[in-house]
Design a protein around this motif. Structure first.
Motif, PDB file in Angstrom:
ATOM      1  N   GLU A   1       2.069   1.262  -2.963  1.00 38.11           N
ATOM      2  CA  GLU A   1       1.526   1.749  -4.334  1.00 38.11           C
ATOM      3  C   GLU A   1       1.557   3.193  -4.293  1.00 38.11           C
ATOM      4  OE1 GLU A   1      -3.112   1.160  -5.935  1.00 38.11           O
ATOM      5  OE2 GLU A   1      -2.316   0.201  -4.531  1.00 38.11           O
TER       6      GLU A   1
ATOM      7  N   TRP B   1       5.348  -0.174  -7.833  1.00 38.90           N
ATOM      8  CA  TRP B   1       4.917  -1.469  -7.758  1.00 38.90           C
ATOM      9  C   TRP B   1       4.293  -2.291  -9.067  1.00 38.90           C
ATOM     10  CZ3 TRP B   1       3.704  -5.229  -4.524  1.00 38.90           C
ATOM     11  CH2 TRP B   1       2.579  -5.789  -4.144  1.00 38.90           C
ATOM     12  N   GLU B   2       3.885  -2.049 -10.241  1.00 39.86           N
ATOM     13  CA  GLU B   2       3.925  -2.588 -10.949  1.00 39.86           C
ATOM     14  C   GLU B   2       5.188  -3.022 -11.690  1.00 39.86           C
ATOM     15  OE1 GLU B   2       1.845  -0.524 -14.016  1.00 39.86           O
ATOM     16  OE2 GLU B   2      -0.090  -0.929 -12.880  1.00 39.86           O
TER      17      GLU B   2
ATOM     18  N   SER C   1      -3.718  -5.851 -10.523  1.00 39.98           N
ATOM     19  CA  SER C   1      -2.773  -4.652 -10.018  1.00 39.98           C
ATOM     20  C   SER C   1      -3.818  -3.147  -9.672  1.00 39.98           C
ATOM     21  CB  SER C   1      -2.100  -4.402 -10.753  1.00 39.98           C
ATOM     22  OG  SER C   1      -0.914  -3.214  -9.935  1.00 39.98           O
TER      23      SER C   1
ATOM     24  N   ASP D   1       4.994   5.458  -5.489  1.00 43.31           N
ATOM     25  CA  ASP D   1       5.141   5.224  -6.894  1.00 43.31           C
ATOM     26  C   ASP D   1       4.231   3.941  -7.230  1.00 43.31           C
ATOM     27  OD1 ASP D   1       6.299   4.875  -9.213  1.00 43.31           O
ATOM     28  OD2 ASP D   1       8.151   4.739  -7.855  1.00 43.31           O
ATOM     29  N   VAL D   2       3.082   3.912  -7.717  1.00 45.06           N
ATOM     30  CA  VAL D   2       2.419   3.115  -9.026  1.00 45.06           C
ATOM     31  C   VAL D   2       3.038   2.229  -9.631  1.00 45.06           C
ATOM     32  CG1 VAL D   2       1.267   3.786 -10.070  1.00 45.06           C
ATOM     33  CG2 VAL D   2       0.004   2.153  -9.490  1.00 45.06           C
ATOM     34  N   GLU D   3       3.985   2.782 -10.502  1.00 47.15           N
ATOM     35  CA  GLU D   3       4.600   2.536 -11.278  1.00 47.15           C
ATOM     36  C   GLU D   3       5.749   0.920 -10.989  1.00 47.15           C
ATOM     37  OE1 GLU D   3       5.772   5.357 -14.325  1.00 47.15           O
ATOM     38  OE2 GLU D   3       3.779   4.286 -15.532  1.00 47.15           O
TER      39      GLU D   3
ATOM     40  N   GLN E   1      -5.581  -1.527  -6.357  1.00 47.37           N
ATOM     41  CA  GLN E   1      -5.565   0.286  -6.777  1.00 47.37           C
ATOM     42  C   GLN E   1      -7.221   0.195  -6.355  1.00 47.37           C
ATOM     43  OE1 GLN E   1      -3.836   1.597  -9.996  1.00 47.37           O
ATOM     44  NE2 GLN E   1      -2.523  -0.387 -10.181  1.00 47.37           N
TER      45      GLN E   1
ATOM     46  N   GLU F   1       0.981  -1.221   0.012  1.00 45.57           N
ATOM     47  CA  GLU F   1       0.392  -0.121   0.020  1.00 45.57           C
ATOM     48  C   GLU F   1       0.923   1.034  -0.090  1.00 45.57           C
ATOM     49  OE1 GLU F   1      -3.832  -1.336   2.288  1.00 45.57           O
ATOM     50  OE2 GLU F   1      -2.293  -1.281   3.417  1.00 45.57           O
TER      51      GLU F   1
END
Length: 289
Positions: free
Chosen positions: A102, A109-110, A278, A105-107, A282, A99
């Motif tokens: 994400e 995490w991906e 993913s 930095d969500v990218e 989110q 969490e």
């Protein structure tokens, strides 16, 4: 040359992480239970189930495409039996930090999820023992970047600027500004969480797999997974550079040209599934891709 005093100061700050969430008390409790040979999976499952949110996240991670089990795993007991305690513990850690990761930095995490997919496909193809542990190492290989971003935000921005200015990798920029890098920081974190060497070494050596002493194959797979997922452009690891493939790691993987196309196809299929997973995470949906 970097001032040794400054390096020592950064090292001290990063070893005494304050901004990453503290791990749930459940990790310590499960650790003690795992040391007791009389502990049953049912007892462990019951302890995890008491934390409904954690249990739900854990089952979502277990059912995500980067483990690729043929059927849905609906109970924590089954998950513990199939994955073993080390992977369950790592997933509890992942569920606790993703969490933050994400939100930060969500990218990244991906990128981490994508790396876990490549590691899983490759480990299974190579017939490596405990492929789930290697997938999990792929999932948390860049946790050091999260620690640097949260503990040293000013230096993190300087690293980003230097990387763009000099057109160098983030790793080189970290070494120039901090005198250390995210792989080293990630390995300290993994050790502080008492994770096994099968997870610690691939995190520490994912850019330099030849430095691995005991877990050469696992480190080579995570190294290759990181490079491959960057090449796919799935997620973003913080810079645009695809690192060079280590020759020793490539020889160790011993992949024939004929292997590559089917591997790429399988990885691509699983990445579509993980993309859905993913998005579920989110948006807070309960569905598992």
């Amino acid at each position: 040359m970097m001032d040794e005093q400054k390096r020592a100061q950064f090292k001290k700050m990063l070893r005494e992480i304050k901004n990453l969430p503290t791990l749930p008390g459940i990790v310590a409790k499960l650790g003690k239970m795992a040391e007791d040979p009389d502990t049953t999976t049912e007892q462990m499952g019951r302890v995890i189930s008491k934390d409904h949110i954690l249990a739900s996240k854990l089952l979502r991670l277990v059912n995500s495409a980067f483990y690729g089990f043929p059927q849905r795993i609906s109970s924590l007991n089954s998950a513990i039996i199939l994955l073993g305690f080390n992977v369950i513990k790592s997933l509890i850690i992942s569920a606790s930090i993703f969490e933050v990761m994400e939100a930060q930095d969500v990218e990244l995490w991906e990128h981490s999820l994508g790396c876990a997919v490549v590691c899983n496909v490759l480990a299974r193809h190579l017939g490596v023992k405990d492929p789930e542990e290697i997938s999990t190492a792929g999932l948390i290989h860049d946790i050091g970047k999260v620690a640097i971003k949260m503990e040293l935000p000013k230096e993190y921005e300087m690293i980003t600027e230097l990387s763009q200015e000099k057109q160098i990798s983030r790793l080189e920029a970290e070494r120039e500004i901090l005198g250390l890098d995210h792989a080293e920081v990630g390995s300290w974190l993994a050790k502080s969480w008492n994770l096994p060497n099968k997870l610690v070494e691939p995190i520490a050596c994912h850019h330099d797999p030849q430095l691995a002493r005991e877990e050469q194959m696992a480190s080579a797979i995570v190294h290759f997974g990181n490079i491959m997922i960057r090449g796919f452009g799935y997620g973003h690891a913080g810079d645009i550079w695809v690192p060079p493939l280590n020759n020793k790691a490539w020889k160790l993987l011993d992949l024939a040209p004929i292997d590559i196309d089917p591997l790429l196809q399988e990885i691509e299929e699983k990445l579509w599934e993980v993309k859905g997973f993913s998005l579920d995470i989110q948006t807070g949906q309960e569905g598992v891709a």
